[in-house]
Design a protein around this motif. Structure first.
Motif, PDB file in Angstrom:
ATOM      1  N   THR A 317       0.876  -0.909  -0.001  1.00 15.14           N
ATOM      2  CA  THR A 317      -0.230  -0.008  -0.029  1.00 15.14           C
ATOM      3  C   THR A 317       0.682   1.151   0.025  1.00 15.14           C
ATOM      4  O   THR A 317       1.787   1.374   1.036  1.00 15.14           O
ATOM      5  N   LEU A 318       0.478   2.247  -1.087  1.00 19.96           N
ATOM      6  CA  LEU A 318       1.268   3.238  -0.954  1.00 19.96           C
ATOM      7  C   LEU A 318       0.431   4.552  -0.905  1.00 19.96           C
ATOM      8  O   LEU A 318      -0.688   4.779  -1.741  1.00 19.96           O
ATOM      9  N   ARG A 319       0.140   5.460   0.119  1.00 17.99           N
ATOM     10  CA  ARG A 319      -0.304   6.538   0.438  1.00 17.99           C
ATOM     11  C   ARG A 319       0.487   7.754   0.083  1.00 17.99           C
ATOM     12  O   ARG A 319       1.505   8.130   0.425  1.00 17.99           O
ATOM     13  N   VAL A 320      -0.009   8.777  -0.642  1.00 18.91           N
ATOM     14  CA  VAL A 320       0.555   9.957  -0.811  1.00 18.91           C
ATOM     15  C   VAL A 320      -0.646  11.162  -0.419  1.00 18.91           C
ATOM     16  O   VAL A 320      -1.611  11.085  -1.155  1.00 18.91           O
ATOM     17  N   GLN A 321      -0.249  12.092   0.418  1.00 18.14           N
ATOM     18  CA  GLN A 321      -1.194  12.779   0.871  1.00 18.14           C
ATOM     19  C   GLN A 321      -0.630  14.325   1.202  1.00 18.14           C
ATOM     20  O   GLN A 321       0.626  14.742   1.506  1.00 18.14           O
ATOM     21  N   ARG A 322      -1.520  15.196   0.662  1.00 12.99           N
ATOM     22  CA  ARG A 322      -1.287  16.652   1.062  1.00 12.99           C
ATOM     23  C   ARG A 322       0.107  17.129   0.321  1.00 12.99           C
ATOM     24  O   ARG A 322       0.943  17.695   0.894  1.00 12.99           O
ATOM     25  N   CYS A 323       0.175  16.720  -0.904  1.00 12.18           N
ATOM     26  CA  CYS A 323       1.390  17.078  -1.397  1.00 12.18           C
ATOM     27  C   CYS A 323       1.156  17.946  -2.683  1.00 12.18           C
ATOM     28  O   CYS A 323       0.237  17.719  -3.563  1.00 12.18           O
ATOM     29  N   ARG A 324       1.797  19.035  -2.715  1.00  7.23           N
ATOM     30  CA  ARG A 324       1.566  20.095  -3.663  1.00  7.23           C
ATOM     31  C   ARG A 324       2.126  19.378  -5.021  1.00  7.23           C
ATOM     32  O   ARG A 324       1.675  19.954  -6.316  1.00  7.23           O
ATOM     33  N   LYS A 325       3.408  18.851  -5.014  1.00  5.17           N
ATOM     34  CA  LYS A 325       3.894  18.339  -6.056  1.00  5.17           C
ATOM     35  C   LYS A 325       4.389  16.866  -5.716  1.00  5.17           C
ATOM     36  O   LYS A 325       5.417  16.871  -4.541  1.00  5.17           O
ATOM     37  N   ILE A 326       4.213  15.906  -6.320  1.00  5.08           N
ATOM     38  CA  ILE A 326       4.364  14.557  -5.929  1.00  5.08           C
ATOM     39  C   ILE A 326       5.990  14.634  -5.918  1.00  5.08           C
ATOM     40  O   ILE A 326       6.797  13.761  -5.057  1.00  5.08           O
ATOM     41  N   ASP A 327       6.699  14.849  -7.090  1.00  5.81           N
ATOM     42  CA  ASP A 327       7.885  14.686  -7.220  1.00  5.81           C
ATOM     43  C   ASP A 327       8.174  15.545  -8.381  1.00  5.81           C
ATOM     44  O   ASP A 327       7.816  15.933  -9.402  1.00  5.81           O
ATOM     45  N   ASN A 328       9.289  16.561  -8.087  1.00 13.50           N
ATOM     46  CA  ASN A 328       9.836  17.566  -8.930  1.00 13.50           C
ATOM     47  C   ASN A 328      10.401  17.138 -10.403  1.00 13.50           C
ATOM     48  O   ASN A 328      10.045  17.635 -11.248  1.00 13.50           O
ATOM     49  N   ASP A 329      11.150  15.890 -10.163  1.00 13.70           N
ATOM     50  CA  ASP A 329      11.695  15.627 -11.310  1.00 13.70           C
ATOM     51  C   ASP A 329      12.029  14.044 -11.121  1.00 13.70           C
ATOM     52  O   ASP A 329      12.956  13.663 -10.542  1.00 13.70           O
ATOM     53  N   PRO A 330      11.015  12.874 -11.492  1.00 10.78           N
ATOM     54  CA  PRO A 330      11.352  11.717 -11.361  1.00 10.78           C
ATOM     55  C   PRO A 330      12.263  10.998 -11.991  1.00 10.78           C
ATOM     56  O   PRO A 330      12.586   9.857 -11.848  1.00 10.78           O
ATOM     57  N   GLY A 331      12.532  11.678 -13.242  1.00 11.83           N
ATOM     58  CA  GLY A 331      13.709  11.129 -14.107  1.00 11.83           C
ATOM     59  C   GLY A 331      13.220  10.474 -15.275  1.00 11.83           C
ATOM     60  O   GLY A 331      11.852  10.433 -15.543  1.00 11.83           O
ATOM     61  N   PRO A 332      14.089  10.276 -16.204  1.00 12.26           N
ATOM     62  CA  PRO A 332      13.582   9.588 -17.472  1.00 12.26           C
ATOM     63  C   PRO A 332      12.385   8.213 -17.185  1.00 12.26           C
ATOM     64  O   PRO A 332      12.618   7.462 -16.313  1.00 12.26           O
ATOM     65  N   LEU A 333      11.302   8.235 -18.123  1.00 12.92           N
ATOM     66  CA  LEU A 333      10.203   7.259 -17.678  1.00 12.92           C
ATOM     67  C   LEU A 333      11.031   5.755 -18.070  1.00 12.92           C
ATOM     68  O   LEU A 333      10.583   4.891 -17.553  1.00 12.92           O
ATOM     69  N   GLU A 334      11.777   5.791 -19.141  1.00 11.88           N
ATOM     70  CA  GLU A 334      12.401   4.444 -19.557  1.00 11.88           C
ATOM     71  C   GLU A 334      13.414   3.958 -18.435  1.00 11.88           C
ATOM     72  O   GLU A 334      13.599   2.800 -18.520  1.00 11.88           O
ATOM     73  N   HIS A 335      13.649   4.877 -17.547  1.00 10.46           N
ATOM     74  CA  HIS A 335      14.577   4.158 -16.633  1.00 10.46           C
ATOM     75  C   HIS A 335      14.014   3.977 -15.257  1.00 10.46           C
ATOM     76  O   HIS A 335      14.663   3.644 -14.223  1.00 10.46           O
ATOM     77  N   LEU A 336      12.806   4.293 -15.052  1.00  9.64           N
ATOM     78  CA  LEU A 336      11.932   3.991 -13.785  1.00  9.64           C
ATOM     79  C   LEU A 336      11.635   2.328 -13.759  1.00  9.64           C
ATOM     80  O   LEU A 336      11.329   1.955 -14.762  1.00  9.64           O
ATOM     81  N   GLY A 337      11.730   2.013 -12.403  1.00  8.56           N
ATOM     82  CA  GLY A 337      11.338   0.486 -12.343  1.00  8.56           C
ATOM     83  C   GLY A 337       9.837   0.613 -11.883  1.00  8.56           C
ATOM     84  O   GLY A 337       9.080   1.465 -11.943  1.00  8.56           O
TER      85      GLY A 337
END
Length: 391
Positions: A317-337
């Motif tokens: 379970t992953l909860r993300v609450q009250r975040c104005r921006k989840i991540d400023n720069d998650p990186g290239p999509l092809e490198h994400l797991g």
């Protein structure tokens, strides 16, 4: 010769002391006998039970005095909690026994703990909330500041660090001494919540309360997390570094790394108002293999922390609450797991206007079976179409 009827008169028997004592038929001494009979009824012994002290009429005998404390506690435990306070007013014995029934308490006055009355009055506590009592707030003030995690009385003066400043908090040595008293008196403690805990105070709790399973730390810092390594059975941890308007403290990658190496049996972790980055989240994923539930609330993390989630190999379970921006720069999509064990994703009161970040989040959670959106901003048809990644 005198006249005789031929019969000799009977000689009277001399009176003894009993005859002389009861010769008076006025019943003036019958109350003595009745009093002696009552005395013979006092203090009966029934099958080895406790002796009854009957200073009152026989119709007002306290028959519960024949019951042991263990049996009375078992009877009281069957009653609803709303009746416990009324039962405690019956007598001193019931008042003392009612303290054993209570297992959780929210303390408002620190002196009640410091004097030792808390642990003597409630020796069977397993859940203690000390957050409100760690503040020297005016109890007679009509202004109450409430948050989902905390509710306190405040002065109208506002400092740069929030309403809860250093002047409002209790001295650290006083908090440490109170934690020692609590740990000694309640060794079966399972849950604890407090503000501005120091390494010394938490170390005493960890050493004397081996059954501690849940901990809530307000206004936490990196140094205070060092003591958690001694909490061998800690499974649920809530770390609150900063709450806007209340207080401001820093939990960085250093604290998250210390936490990860010290709490390897964590099952549920909540990071609220914490700083950090890829390094801190990846350390938690690598060192806490039993982690199943992760909550990120109002974070101040650097860019790239989202890419560290795949290290949490058992996350469900992953909860993300009250975040104005989840991540400023998650990186290239092809490198994400991705997190192959993730089953549920919850987004609550978050800004979701950035399409790339939302795509990166859904790619990270492509194995989820349930997505919950609550009070989020920026959603449109195109944003919902991004959920098709979670096949």
């Amino acid at each position: 010769m005198p006249f005789s009827t031929g019969t000799t008169p009977r000689r009277k028997k001399p009176l003894g002391w009993p005859d002389l004592w009861f010769k008076d038929k006025s019943n003036s001494l019958k109350h003595v006998v009745f009093k002696m009979q009552l005395d013979s009824l006092k203090s009966p012994r029934i099958r080895g039970a406790k002796t009854l002290a009957l200073d009152s009429p026989l119709g007002h005998v306290d028959l519960t005095s024949l019951l042991s404390d263990e049996l009375l506690l078992r009877i009281f435990s069957k009653l609803s909690q709303s009746q416990w306070n009324a039962n405690s007013l019956v007598c001193k014995r019931w008042f003392a026994l009612s303290g054993w029934l209570r297992s959780s308490i929210k303390l408002l006055d620190w002196s009640f703990l410091e004097s030792g009355r808390l642990v003597s009055r409630f020796p069977n506590l397993t859940d203690v909330d000390l957050a409100s009592s760690c503040l020297e707030s005016p109890k007679n003030c009509g202004i109450v500041l409430s948050h989902s995690f905390l509710s306190v009385h405040i002065d109208p003066d506002f400092s740069d660090g929030g309403f809860i400043s250093e002047e409002v908090l209790l001295p650290s040595d006083m908090i440490d001494e109170g934690l020692k008293i609590l740990a000694r008196g309640c060794p079966n403690l399972r849950r604890l919540a407090l503000i501005a805990a120091t390494e010394t105070g938490l170390s005493s709790v960890a050493a004397l309360c081996p059954t501690l399973q849940e901990l809530e730390l307000h206004r936490c810092t990196d140094s205070s997390l060092r003591a958690l390594a001694a909490c061998e059975n800690l499974q649920i941890l809530r770390v609150i570094g900063c709450i806007d308007g209340f207080y401001d403290s820093v939990v960085s990658d250093i604290g998250l790394t210390i936490l990860a190496h010290g709490c390897r049996r964590l099952v549920k972790l909540e990071l609220i108002g914490c700083e950090g980055s890829y390094a801190g989240i990846s350390a938690i994923g690598k060192c806490c293999p039993m982690l199943e539930e992760l909550t990120i609330c109002n974070h101040r993390m650097d860019a790239g922390w989202l890419a560290a989630l795949p290290f949490c190999g058992n996350l469900k379970t992953l909860r993300v609450q009250r975040c104005r921006k989840i991540d400023n720069d998650p990186g290239p999509l092809e490198h994400l797991g991705s997190c192959p064990t993730l089953e549920k994703l919850q987004l609550q009161m978050c800004h979701l206007r950035d399409k790339e970040i939302l795509y990166a989040l859904f790619m990270m959670c492509e194995a989820v079976k349930e997505i919950e959106l609550q009070d989020c901003w920026g959603l449109d048809n195109e944003m919902f179409s991004a959920a098709s990644i979670c096949g």
